[in-house]
Motif scaffolding. Structure first.
Motif, PDB file in Angstrom:
ATOM      1  N   ILE A  55       0.866  -1.089  -0.160  1.00 22.05           N
ATOM      2  CA  ILE A  55       0.066  -0.105  -0.058  1.00 22.05           C
ATOM      3  C   ILE A  55       0.720   1.337  -0.142  1.00 22.05           C
ATOM      4  O   ILE A  55       1.923   1.351   0.846  1.00 22.05           O
ATOM      5  N   ILE A  56       0.486   2.229  -0.816  1.00 24.73           N
ATOM      6  CA  ILE A  56       1.159   3.587  -0.703  1.00 24.73           C
ATOM      7  C   ILE A  56       0.127   4.465  -0.495  1.00 24.73           C
ATOM      8  O   ILE A  56      -0.969   4.410  -0.825  1.00 24.73           O
ATOM      9  N   PHE A  57       0.448   5.629   0.252  1.00 27.93           N
ATOM     10  CA  PHE A  57      -0.536   6.740   0.608  1.00 27.93           C
ATOM     11  C   PHE A  57       0.265   7.918   0.547  1.00 27.93           C
ATOM     12  O   PHE A  57       1.297   8.037   0.245  1.00 27.93           O
ATOM     13  N   LYS A  58      -0.637   9.141   0.953  1.00 28.72           N
ATOM     14  CA  LYS A  58       0.133  10.643   0.917  1.00 28.72           C
ATOM     15  C   LYS A  58       1.306  10.609   1.602  1.00 28.72           C
ATOM     16  O   LYS A  58       1.617   9.956   2.767  1.00 28.72           O
ATOM     17  N   ASN A  59       2.232  11.272   1.054  1.00 31.24           N
ATOM     18  CA  ASN A  59       3.651  11.554   1.556  1.00 31.24           C
ATOM     19  C   ASN A  59       4.477  10.062   1.531  1.00 31.24           C
ATOM     20  O   ASN A  59       5.095   9.808   2.628  1.00 31.24           O
ATOM     21  N   THR A  60       4.256   9.423   0.491  1.00 32.91           N
ATOM     22  CA  THR A  60       4.985   8.139   0.703  1.00 32.91           C
ATOM     23  C   THR A  60       6.065   8.165  -0.612  1.00 32.91           C
ATOM     24  O   THR A  60       5.683   8.654  -1.770  1.00 32.91           O
ATOM     25  N   LEU A  61       7.156   7.488  -0.623  1.00 35.35           N
ATOM     26  CA  LEU A  61       8.022   7.346  -1.764  1.00 35.35           C
ATOM     27  C   LEU A  61       8.036   6.000  -2.148  1.00 35.35           C
ATOM     28  O   LEU A  61       8.014   4.934  -1.697  1.00 35.35           O
ATOM     29  N   THR A  62       7.962   5.727  -3.530  1.00 37.00           N
ATOM     30  CA  THR A  62       7.992   4.408  -3.824  1.00 37.00           C
ATOM     31  C   THR A  62       9.479   4.105  -4.975  1.00 37.00           C
ATOM     32  O   THR A  62       9.467   5.166  -5.820  1.00 37.00           O
ATOM     33  N   VAL A  63      10.201   2.995  -4.904  1.00 41.02           N
ATOM     34  CA  VAL A  63      11.249   3.008  -5.660  1.00 41.02           C
ATOM     35  C   VAL A  63      11.453   1.806  -6.217  1.00 41.02           C
ATOM     36  O   VAL A  63      11.216   0.667  -5.587  1.00 41.02           O
ATOM     37  N   GLY A  64      11.849   1.478  -7.346  1.00 40.30           N
ATOM     38  CA  GLY A  64      12.101   0.361  -8.021  1.00 40.30           C
ATOM     39  C   GLY A  64      13.080   0.554  -9.194  1.00 40.30           C
ATOM     40  O   GLY A  64      13.674   1.695  -9.279  1.00 40.30           O
ATOM     41  N   MET A  65      13.354  -0.659  -9.921  1.00 35.67           N
ATOM     42  CA  MET A  65      14.350  -0.450 -10.911  1.00 35.67           C
ATOM     43  C   MET A  65      13.724  -0.604 -12.233  1.00 35.67           C
ATOM     44  O   MET A  65      13.258  -1.413 -12.789  1.00 35.67           O
ATOM     45  N   THR A  76       1.528  12.564  -3.357  1.00 30.40           N
ATOM     46  CA  THR A  76       1.413  13.782  -2.297  1.00 30.40           C
ATOM     47  C   THR A  76      -0.362  14.002  -2.503  1.00 30.40           C
ATOM     48  O   THR A  76      -0.624  14.791  -1.604  1.00 30.40           O
ATOM     49  N   ASP A  77      -0.989  13.204  -3.032  1.00 31.65           N
ATOM     50  CA  ASP A  77      -2.442  13.383  -3.245  1.00 31.65           C
ATOM     51  C   ASP A  77      -3.059  12.515  -1.830  1.00 31.65           C
ATOM     52  O   ASP A  77      -2.368  11.517  -1.600  1.00 31.65           O
ATOM     53  N   ASP A  78      -4.164  12.856  -1.303  1.00 30.10           N
ATOM     54  CA  ASP A  78      -4.585  12.119  -0.338  1.00 30.10           C
ATOM     55  C   ASP A  78      -5.583  10.766  -0.665  1.00 30.10           C
ATOM     56  O   ASP A  78      -6.714  10.923  -0.410  1.00 30.10           O
ATOM     57  N   VAL A  79      -4.721  10.015  -1.123  1.00 34.67           N
ATOM     58  CA  VAL A  79      -5.360   8.753  -1.554  1.00 34.67           C
ATOM     59  C   VAL A  79      -4.606   7.646  -1.364  1.00 34.67           C
ATOM     60  O   VAL A  79      -3.366   7.813  -1.101  1.00 34.67           O
ATOM     61  N   ILE A  80      -5.289   6.332  -1.396  1.00 37.90           N
ATOM     62  CA  ILE A  80      -4.214   5.255  -1.442  1.00 37.90           C
ATOM     63  C   ILE A  80      -4.657   4.387  -2.635  1.00 37.90           C
ATOM     64  O   ILE A  80      -5.386   4.155  -3.126  1.00 37.90           O
ATOM     65  N   TYR A  81      -3.224   3.653  -2.775  1.00 38.00           N
ATOM     66  CA  TYR A  81      -3.200   2.792  -3.944  1.00 38.00           C
ATOM     67  C   TYR A  81      -2.339   1.638  -3.335  1.00 38.00           C
ATOM     68  O   TYR A  81      -1.737   1.574  -2.424  1.00 38.00           O
ATOM     69  N   SER A  82      -2.038   0.704  -4.535  1.00 38.56           N
ATOM     70  CA  SER A  82      -1.167  -0.434  -4.284  1.00 38.56           C
ATOM     71  C   SER A  82      -0.058  -0.392  -5.245  1.00 38.56           C
ATOM     72  O   SER A  82      -0.416  -0.091  -6.372  1.00 38.56           O
ATOM     73  N   PRO A  85       4.592  -5.921  -4.993  1.00 38.96           N
ATOM     74  CA  PRO A  85       5.398  -6.128  -3.936  1.00 38.96           C
ATOM     75  C   PRO A  85       6.980  -5.977  -4.283  1.00 38.96           C
ATOM     76  O   PRO A  85       8.158  -5.868  -3.411  1.00 38.96           O
ATOM     77  N   ALA A  86       7.474  -5.842  -5.692  1.00 38.70           N
ATOM     78  CA  ALA A  86       8.857  -5.607  -6.003  1.00 38.70           C
ATOM     79  C   ALA A  86       9.171  -4.368  -5.658  1.00 38.70           C
ATOM     80  O   ALA A  86      10.755  -4.059  -5.590  1.00 38.70           O
ATOM     81  N   TYR A  87       8.449  -3.264  -5.425  1.00 40.53           N
ATOM     82  CA  TYR A  87       8.945  -2.154  -5.160  1.00 40.53           C
ATOM     83  C   TYR A  87       9.299  -1.855  -3.704  1.00 40.53           C
ATOM     84  O   TYR A  87       8.860  -2.927  -3.100  1.00 40.53           O
ATOM     85  N   HIS A  88      10.125  -0.815  -3.352  1.00 46.97           N
ATOM     86  CA  HIS A  88      10.245  -0.658  -2.019  1.00 46.97           C
ATOM     87  C   HIS A  88       9.711   0.791  -1.645  1.00 46.97           C
ATOM     88  O   HIS A  88       9.652   1.701  -2.433  1.00 46.97           O
ATOM     89  N   THR A  89       8.781   0.735  -0.606  1.00 44.73           N
ATOM     90  CA  THR A  89       8.175   1.764  -0.118  1.00 44.73           C
ATOM     91  C   THR A  89       8.502   2.571   0.996  1.00 44.73           C
ATOM     92  O   THR A  89       8.963   1.897   2.005  1.00 44.73           O
ATOM     93  N   TYR A  90       8.496   3.875   1.366  1.00 47.90           N
ATOM     94  CA  TYR A  90       9.311   4.594   2.268  1.00 47.90           C
ATOM     95  C   TYR A  90       8.144   5.652   2.765  1.00 47.90           C
ATOM     96  O   TYR A  90       7.424   6.484   1.831  1.00 47.90           O
ATOM     97  N   LYS A  91       8.042   5.916   3.904  1.00 46.42           N
ATOM     98  CA  LYS A  91       7.315   7.427   4.587  1.00 46.42           C
ATOM     99  C   LYS A  91       8.123   8.252   4.508  1.00 46.42           C
ATOM    100  O   LYS A  91       9.601   8.245   4.748  1.00 46.42           O
ATOM    101  N   ILE A  92       7.615   9.367   4.163  1.00 47.79           N
ATOM    102  CA  ILE A  92       8.428  10.836   4.134  1.00 47.79           C
ATOM    103  C   ILE A  92       8.171  11.705   5.276  1.00 47.79           C
ATOM    104  O   ILE A  92       7.188  11.870   5.668  1.00 47.79           O
ATOM    105  N   SER A  93       9.188  12.110   5.902  1.00 47.06           N
ATOM    106  CA  SER A  93       8.998  13.303   7.014  1.00 47.06           C
ATOM    107  C   SER A  93      10.334  14.018   6.958  1.00 47.06           C
ATOM    108  O   SER A  93      11.356  13.977   6.481  1.00 47.06           O
TER     109      SER A  93
END
Length: 354
Positions: A55-65, A76-82, A85-93
């Motif tokens: 799951i990714i949501f507002k203020n998250t970073l998704t990284v892949g190759m 940066t939008d207030d929505v939730i997607y998926s 699983p090959a991606y790396h997901t990070y919370k931004i602060s």
């Protein structure tokens, strides 16, 4: 601007792994152009169960190759997607998420050279440990916001220029139909000829190079959908038309399946290589392929394929030479306009560099 400090990425992002267990959030893709809905890329749904996605949501970073870049998407939008699983997901602060997006976007090429290692997808993977130590310039919050506002304006101009390019592509297809009629119906009853009777097939000269064996250079290395890499040598130095031989794009058509190439290039075995006596005929066939459905010529389900026999047997309506030359002249003028816009795009993109 004052108050700038170079700080490691790890200070602003924290990895998390939250699964889409109830399969309630729709999937998106992350690539060269950031986060995009899958329907904007693929013509049909590839699966129904995305419960293993992250799951990714507002203020998250998704990284892949990616093949030639690190795939980065910041939501940066207030929505939730998926996402896969090959991606790396990070919370931004601790940093403006849009500012971080611009920072990473304009440094993607540098990060790709520094942190990509041989490994998984397409022979490459990211050295995440070293990547997290990558330093970015960080201003105070107020200046971050000012920079984002300025770059948003430039980004909007870039978007408008890209729309202009798309309209020119649509004009190319509209003019084709106006001059030659619908290619499926063939209302002008142009004589149909086998594909292999109007061009020479050069597939025997193709040579694939595995990613691990490629030596970086200045010559484009082409695959089924365009440039895959740049290598130190070339095997073609002429005007040729490349037609996709395999891959999902043969059915999904997110990029052209036929495209003209000129000059010194290398082509692998995922694209058919054909040569025409007249450029006007080559350009006609290139646009013709963008307007027809070739699904009946495709074999294979897991890996769609347009083999040479099927390609050679395709019947192509061929208009009279004078009309082909007239259309080719029209294309030259359109390509001049596209070149002007593309040059402007480079200028605008340069303004985004931070």
């Amino acid at each position: 601007m004052k108050g700038i400090e170079c700080i490691e990425l790890r200070k602003f992002i924290t990895e998390y792994k939250q699964k889409n267990e109830k399969n309630e959030f729709k999937p998106v893709a992350v690539g060269k152009y950031g986060i995009r809905t899958r329907e904007s890329i693929y013509s049909k749904e590839l699966a129904k169960d995305y419960s293993k996605n992250k799951i990714i949501f507002k203020n998250t970073l998704t990284v892949g190759m990616g093949s030639r870049q690190i795939d980065i998407g910041i939501l940066t939008d207030d929505v939730i997607y998926s996402v896969s699983p090959a991606y790396h997901t990070y919370k931004i602060s601790g940093i403006n998420a849009d500012y971080l997006r611009y920072c990473l976007m304009c440094r993607n090429e540098d990060m790709f050279k520094r942190f990509v290692k041989r490994g998984s997808r397409q022979g490459k993977s990211i050295d995440l440990k070293r990547w997290l130590e990558y330093e970015i310039p960080v201003y105070d919050v107020c200046n971050q916001e000012k920079i984002v506002l300025k770059l948003n304006k430039v980004t909007n101009v870039i978007s408008m220029r890209k729309q202009q390019l798309q309209k020119l592509d649509e004009l190319i297809q509209a003019r084709f139909v106006e001059m030659f009629g619908d290619p499926i119906i063939n209302p002008f009853n142009w004589e149909k000829k086998r594909f292999d009777s109007i061009c020479e097939n050069l597939d025997s000269r193709r040579k694939p190079i595995s990613s691990g064996d490629r030596v970086e250079g200045i010559y484009p290395y082409y695959g089924a959908s365009g440039i895959v890499d740049y290598v130190e040598d070339y095997i073609f130095d002429e005007d040729i038309l490349l037609v996709s031989e395999d891959g999902a794009n043969l059915l999904m058509r997110s990029t052209p399946i036929a495209f003209s190439v000129s000059g010194k290039v290398w082509v692998n075995n995922h694209a058919h290589v054909v040569k025409f006596d007249e450029m006007s005929l080559q350009k006609y066939v290139e646009i013709y392929f963008s307007l027809i459905d070739i699904s009946e010529n495709i074999t294979g389900s897991a890996q769609p394929k347009l083999n040479q026999a099927k390609l050679n047997a395709m019947m192509i309506p061929i208009p009279e030479k004078a009309l082909l030359e007239q259309y080719c002249e029209f294309l030259k003028q359109i390509y001049k306009s596209k070149l002007v816009i593309k040059n402007l795009l480079q200028i605008y993109k340069h303004q985004i560099q931070m």
